[in-house]
Design a protein around this motif. Structure first.
Motif, PDB file in Angstrom:
ATOM      1  N   ASN A 278       3.658   2.131   5.147  1.00  0.00           N
ATOM      2  CA  ASN A 278       3.663   2.431   3.717  1.00  0.00           C
ATOM      3  C   ASN A 278       4.975   3.056   3.265  1.00  0.00           C
ATOM      4  OD1 ASN A 278       1.188   1.392   3.137  1.00  0.00           O
ATOM      5  ND2 ASN A 278       0.093   3.322   3.186  1.00  0.00           N
ATOM      6  N   GLN A 281       7.290   0.112   2.844  1.00  0.00           N
ATOM      7  CA  GLN A 281       6.837  -0.865   1.857  1.00  0.00           C
ATOM      8  C   GLN A 281       6.975  -0.345   0.432  1.00  0.00           C
ATOM      9  OE1 GLN A 281       2.868  -2.324   2.512  1.00  0.00           O
ATOM     10  NE2 GLN A 281       2.896  -3.642   0.712  1.00  0.00           N
ATOM     11  N   HIS A 282       6.711   0.939   0.241  1.00  0.00           N
ATOM     12  CA  HIS A 282       6.692   1.503  -1.118  1.00  0.00           C
ATOM     13  C   HIS A 282       7.761   2.572  -1.346  1.00  0.00           C
ATOM     14  CE1 HIS A 282       2.876  -0.551  -1.598  1.00  0.00           C
ATOM     15  NE2 HIS A 282       2.393   0.072  -0.536  1.00  0.00           N
ATOM     16  N   ILE A 311       9.054   7.229  -4.294  1.00  0.00           N
ATOM     17  CA  ILE A 311       8.493   5.942  -4.678  1.00  0.00           C
ATOM     18  C   ILE A 311       9.580   5.076  -5.306  1.00  0.00           C
ATOM     19  CG2 ILE A 311       6.753   4.790  -6.089  1.00  0.00           C
ATOM     20  CD1 ILE A 311       5.099   7.331  -5.944  1.00  0.00           C
ATOM     21  N   ARG A 312       9.653   3.822  -4.882  1.00  0.00           N
ATOM     22  CA  ARG A 312      10.679   2.907  -5.376  1.00  0.00           C
ATOM     23  C   ARG A 312      10.560   2.701  -6.880  1.00  0.00           C
ATOM     24  NH1 ARG A 312      10.025  -2.267  -1.606  1.00  0.00           N
ATOM     25  NH2 ARG A 312      11.220  -3.153  -3.349  1.00  0.00           N
ATOM     26  N   HIS A 315       8.785  -0.451  -7.741  1.00  0.00           N
ATOM     27  CA  HIS A 315       7.544  -0.468  -6.951  1.00  0.00           C
ATOM     28  C   HIS A 315       6.525  -1.430  -7.546  1.00  0.00           C
ATOM     29  CE1 HIS A 315       3.964   0.766  -4.867  1.00  0.00           C
ATOM     30  NE2 HIS A 315       3.396   1.146  -5.999  1.00  0.00           N
TER      31      HIS A 315
END
Length: 358
Positions: A278, A281-282, A311-312, A315
């Motif tokens: 995670n 990925q995020h 957080i991107r 996202h």
């Protein structure tokens, strides 16, 4: 009257108005019948005081003398017999006292001579009659209570069996999916090893990338069954290979700390990797001021995993099954032995997992 008593006992705790209705009908029935035989009605005070005594005896016998008592020995029956004798004495004294009060007030009673044989026989019959009604009512309540407990027990068993059947179905589905995913793993691994041998001299970095990928696949494609455990060292090696792969892939800065003071412990396979995935990925991997943080510590039989990532900005929500599935596995395999907390605060996503492994 019998049907009304049955309706009263249909619930373990009948509403008060059912009791009022029962006693109202019961008194009307008895008073009307007695008046028809004697061709006269007694004084209202006579009815009121005697029926109050009868009602008190009914509920005292039902809830205090019998109650939910279990009879296992002779001593239990002796105890109840003693209480019955006490009830008879108290009922006798209560009836005599009521008659004296009514007589002194100039109100006539059915049997004014409290020393006569008729008085004693009628009083004994009345007392036993009320006790009999109370005993029947108590038996009905106990039977219904037993029925409810049996129904609850059967329902719980059916729910447990249904959950077991669901779990078996899910396990079978997972095993089938796993078998389908094993598209000749030896062929894939051998192919990766061949690629590694070809490029390791000319491109060592890519060779390390291929070897890390091969190690990941070997661990993921050949795990034990879902209910078994693997050495904690094997799980940590798998995570280290994954992190090595991600470092080469993103060339990103990250803070990683892994320490294990108890290498002999075991853990469910592939349980922690979802939480690590995670992060990549995020998480925002290109901001050196907010580098992802991953920490795994194992000490005194407890595993603690913490991740922290920004957080991107681009996202995109995932399928939303990673963390819930991890929590479901934890609940099945480490019930009451784990704590999982996660959430976002000021664009920072934090995860903290603790598991008692011993």
């Amino acid at each position: 009257m019998r049907d009304l008593i049955f309706n009263l006992t249909r619930k373990n705790n009948p509403p008060v108005y059912y009791h009022i209705l029962f006693w109202g009908l019961f008194m009307v029935y008895e008073i009307t019948l007695a008046a028809a035989i004697r061709e006269r009605f007694n004084h209202f005070a006579d009815y009121s005081l005697h029926y109050l005594l009868n009602i008190f005896l009914f509920y005292f016998h039902c809830f205090f003398v019998i109650g939910k008592r279990q009879y296992y020995s002779i001593a239990d029956y002796r105890y109840v017999a003693g209480l019955l004798a006490l009830e008879l004495i108290c009922y006798y004294l209560g009836t005599v006292s009521i008659n004296k009060v009514l007589t002194s007030a100039g109100i006539s009673v059915s049997v004014p001579d409290t020393s006569s044989k008729l008085f004693h026989l009628s009083l004994l019959y009345r007392c036993l009659y009320i006790i009999g009604l109370s005993t029947g009512f108590r038996i009905a309540l106990n039977l219904l209570d037993s029925r409810d407990r049996i129904h609850k027990f059967i329902t719980q068993n059916l729910i447990a069996e249904k959950e077991k059947a669901t779990l078996r179905t899910e396990l079978l589905s997972a095993e089938l999916s796993f078998l389908r995913s094993q598209i000749n793993p030896h062929f894939l691994l051998n192919s990766l090893n061949s690629v590694y041998n070809r490029i390791r001299k000319n491109d060592p970095n890519s060779a390390e990338y291929v070897m890390a990928l091969a190690d990941l696949m070997q661990y993921a494609l050949q795990p034990p069954t879902a209910t078994d455990e693997v050495p904690i060292e094997s799980e940590l090696d798998h995570i280290s290979n994954y992190l090595k792969l991600q470092r080469m892939r993103y060339s990103a800065e990250m803070e990683v700390k892994i320490s294990n003071d108890e290498p002999d412990l075991k853990i469910a396979p592939l349980l922690l990797i979802t939480l690590i995935e995670n992060v990549f990925q995020h998480g925002e991997l290109n901001n050196p001021k907010s580098a992802p943080k991953i920490e795994i510590m194992i000490s005194l039989g407890e595993l603690m995993l913490q991740t922290r990532n920004q957080i991107r900005s681009d996202h995109r929500p995932g399928n939303g099954v990673g963390l819930p599935n991890t929590q479901k596995r934890l609940e099945l395999q480490y019930k009451d032995r784990y704590s999982l907390n996660y959430g976002a605060e000021k664009n920072i996503f934090n995860v903290k997992l603790t598991i008692q492994l011993r």
